[in-house]
Design a protein around this motif. Structure first.
Motif, PDB file in Angstrom:
ATOM      1  N   ILE A 182       0.840  -1.205   0.000  1.00 11.81           N
ATOM      2  CA  ILE A 182       0.000   0.000   0.000  1.00 11.81           C
ATOM      3  C   ILE A 182       0.874   1.254   0.000  1.00 11.81           C
ATOM      4  O   ILE A 182       0.547   2.254  -0.665  1.00 11.81           O
ATOM      5  CB  ILE A 182      -0.948  -0.002   1.207  1.00 11.81           C
ATOM      6  CG1 ILE A 182      -1.862  -1.234   1.187  1.00 11.81           C
ATOM      7  CG2 ILE A 182      -1.790   1.263   1.233  1.00 11.81           C
ATOM      8  CD1 ILE A 182      -2.796  -1.313   0.013  1.00 11.81           C
ATOM      9  N   ALA A 221      -5.521   1.181  -2.406  1.00 10.00           N
ATOM     10  CA  ALA A 221      -5.636  -0.271  -2.281  1.00 10.00           C
ATOM     11  C   ALA A 221      -5.965  -0.909  -3.633  1.00 10.00           C
ATOM     12  O   ALA A 221      -5.474  -2.006  -3.947  1.00 10.00           O
ATOM     13  CB  ALA A 221      -6.701  -0.632  -1.255  1.00 10.00           C
ATOM     14  N   GLY A 244      -4.750   1.680   3.711  1.00 12.34           N
ATOM     15  CA  GLY A 244      -4.682   2.921   2.937  1.00 12.34           C
ATOM     16  C   GLY A 244      -5.418   4.053   3.614  1.00 12.34           C
ATOM     17  O   GLY A 244      -4.981   5.212   3.579  1.00 12.34           O
TER      18      GLY A 244
END
Length: 679
Positions: A388, A589, A516
């Motif tokens: 991420i 993501a 995220g």
């Protein structure tokens, strides 16, 4: 029980708020294949049976993805709402219960604390004797000169007063601890409950609750005294800042010499108060200066009897669960049922688990993680975080609204991140905390005092970077801007958020988007005010700030339009940071998911494409049913939007349109130029 703030003077941002990972060197996972074995939910980690395919995704994606679950799932009698977080919280509590039950026979500190809290017969038998000395101290207050010292004593006991705060990091010098002071003084959830006519029934019920608690305590003239307290607090509500004003990191950072604070807020001896709570400081960081001044004036104007009575009321409420059953039941009747709509109080063992996990957090946590957090789960989560971060770096590089010099600093901030996964790197030592069998009230009081003393003792000491603001048993996550960290307790790293055996798309739509989300809090409308060292400082160009504000105002307006209850809207500015984090988290993501596919096309599973499964995984974690009273309260007090509106953030993402082909006439459909694209 009261929990001291363990993070910063600016509250960390949770989802529902150690080795640094350097984003430049992070590499994505090589395989897109789920781990061997069956996932815990459905065929690929998603509950297909919970969908309602009669609903068009473009009209109500939340209902499409989980409408049948919503219709078939009852809210347990002891909850004000129920969803995926609660399923895991119940599991975590049950596991902790088993640990504590085993500890009862050992005579350990946690076993004794747990067993003593469970013994309501002993609590009832002692009646008000344990708290009587404290109530006598309150009754003995005869002049306001002694009020600050008494408030300081109450603070150490975990009893809320007219001011909040504690010791945390100085937002402009985050390597140092400082004392913070914030507005307080309200017994209802928000200033609006005192000032907005639509909350008149709750305000009246609050006054009745105070009168009932006074009557149970044997106090005379309960109704008149209750009214005086509510009138006094209404005056405090009038001068209090709104929640939107109080989330501004710049406006709430006001470092003042204590002598100047006393001049600007006459009517209260702040120096005496700070000395008596164990923080004899020269400077303090004030969150809401005009509110603090207004509260000091309210104290100066109030009769001494009203100040005594408010402290008496706060004491009875704070310790209701370890006082005779009638106090416990009345406290729940108001705060649980009237304000949140919860019909039934949680059984005692659940609350005993919560008390013990709060009082002796790390002693309980160590046993929990040994049993329930395998190393392979931590390793897989570590890799997801790296992926991420890599995706976030790539997103930053592509931004058209951010200046190149700001992008360089943003990359440096990502490189400075400390992700914390599962549990802390070291534990607190509770050797100084005395737990006595048969003394539930004393155990709670001493646990509160231990937490208070630990907090204030930080002044002048090196930064404790290892410390967490949540236990591993907590189903949540948070971002702390002054620590430049993101934190994911063990209990959230489970299905439906994360399952190593589930489809990659569902994991990225679940825990990937959560990672995220927390990461992006460091770049939201408040987190972006902190640089790579965690300092509250301007590091964006003025043009960056203007561009960013223009985009985020569109998102605030979008959420202002949502109406979860007739006539009651989401507050787009109160929820702005969390809504932005949802949008950013899901965006990065999605990129990370496609990177993890390694150039291969995602397989079809049960008739769903990879992108469809990604968005279904996102919606699955937000399934939640609410009681109306709880939803009303959330819309006023919570910076998080209700679950349906969180799930529907997909309407701002172009790939969602490609995945589900929503009709332009659909309720969620946004024309391409109306979609909010920040990251």
């Amino acid at each position: 029980m009261k929990k001291m703030v363990l993070t910063s003077l600016l509250a960390a941002s949770a989802l529902v708020g150690v080795v640094a990972v350097h984003a430049q060197s992070a590499t994505p996972a090589a395989s897109a294949t789920p781990a061997a074995g069956a996932p815990q939910i459905g065929d690929f980690g998603f509950d297909i049976a919970g969908m309602d395919r009669s609903i068009a995704p473009g009209n109500d994606f939340y209902g499409y993805a989980g409408g049948t679950w919503g219709k078939q799932t009852a809210i347990p009698a002891d909850k004000s709402s129920f969803g995926a977080f609660d399923v895991l919280a119940d599991l975590s509590r049950t596991r902790t219960h088993d640990i504590l039950e085993a500890q009862k026979a050992t005579g350990s500190k946690i076993g004794t604390a747990y067993a003593t809290y469970l013994d309501t017969a002993a609590i009832d038998a002692r009646s008000l004797a344990p708290i009587k000395p404290w109530l006598t101290r309150i009754a003995g207050l005869t002049d306001k000169a002694g009020y600050p010292a008494l408030l300081a004593e109450a603070d150490r006991m975990g009893i809320r007063g007219p001011f909040g705060g504690g010791v945390g990091q100085d937002a402009k010098q985050p390597s140092l601890y400082a004392l913070g002071l914030r507005q307080g003084g309200l017994g209802l959830p928000d200033r609006d409950y005192y000032l907005d006519a639509k909350f008149a029934p709750q305000k009246a019920a609050y006054q009745a609750h105070i009168a009932k608690m006074f009557t149970l305590a044997g106090e005379a003239n309960a109704e008149a005294r209750a009214k005086a307290i509510v009138d006094y607090e209404t005056g405090i509500a009038t001068v209090s800042w709104t929640r939107v004003e109080s989330r501004d990191a710049n406006k709430t950072y006001n470092k003042m010499i204590v002598a100047d604070l006393t001049k600007s807020a006459p009517g209260f001896a702040f120096a005496t108060y700070f000395k008596d709570i164990g923080t004899p400081v020269d400077t303090v960081i004030v969150g809401q200066p005009t509110a603090i001044a207004g509260i000091a004036k309210a104290i100066a104007d109030a009769p001494i009897g009203v100040l005594r009575d408010q402290l008496l009321m706060r004491s009875l409420d704070a310790y209701a669960d370890v006082l005779p059953t009638a106090f416990d039941q009345e406290n729940f009747a108001f705060y649980g049922t009237t304000l949140s709509g919860t019909p039934q109080q949680a059984v005692r063992w659940k609350r005993a688990v919560d008390f013990t996990s709060g009082a002796l957090s790390d002693d309980v946590s160590q046993l929990y993680v040994k049993q329930y957090f395998p190393p392979e789960t931590k390793a897989a989560a570590d890799q997801l975080v790296k992926n991420i971060i890599t995706a976030m770096n790539a997103r930053i590089e592509k931004l058209s609204w951010m200046a190149p010099e700001t992008k360089a600093k943003a990359h440096a901030k990502l490189a400075a991140f400390t992700p914390k996964i599962g549990y802390p790197s070291q534990w607190h030592d509770y050797g100084a905390l005395t737990i006595k069998p048969g003394d539930a009230y004393g155990n709670q009081m001493r646990a509160n005092a231990w937490q208070h003393d630990w907090n204030v003792a930080k002044l002048g000491k090196p930064l404790m970077r290892w410390e967490w603001g949540m236990t591993p048993m907590t189903v949540n996550a948070y971002a702390n801007p002054v620590m430049v960290e993101i934190v994911f307790p063990a209990a959230i790293l489970q299905p439906p958020f994360f399952d190593p055996k589930a489809d990659l798309a569902v994991n990225y739509g679940g825990i990937g988007a959560v990672i995220g989300h927390e990461m992006s809090h460091h770049f939201d409308d408040q987190g972006a005010k902190f640089n790579a060292r965690g300092e509250l400082a301007d590091w964006w160009t003025p043009t960056d700030v203007a561009n960013f504000k223009a985009l985020t105002e569109k998102l605030a307006a979008q959420y202002d339009a949502y109406e979860p209850l007739p006539g009651v809207h989401v507050n787009g500015h109160l929820t702005l940071g969390e809504n932005m984090a949802d949008l950013a988290g899901l965006t990065v993501a999605y990129d990370a998911y496609h990177k993890a596919l390694g150039g291969k096309a995602a397989p079809m599973i049960d008739g769903f494409t990879g992108d469809q499964r990604f968005y279904l995984g996102w919606s699955q974690v937000w399934r939640r049913n609410y009681r109306e009273a709880q939803l009303k309260k959330q819309l006023v007090t919570d910076p998080h939007s209700p679950s349906e509106q969180r799930a529907d953030i997909v309407r701002d993402m172009d790939p969602w349109y490609a995945a589900f082909s929503p009709a332009p006439a659909g309720k969620l459909y946004l024309a391409p130029d109306a979609r909010v694209r920040v990251w």
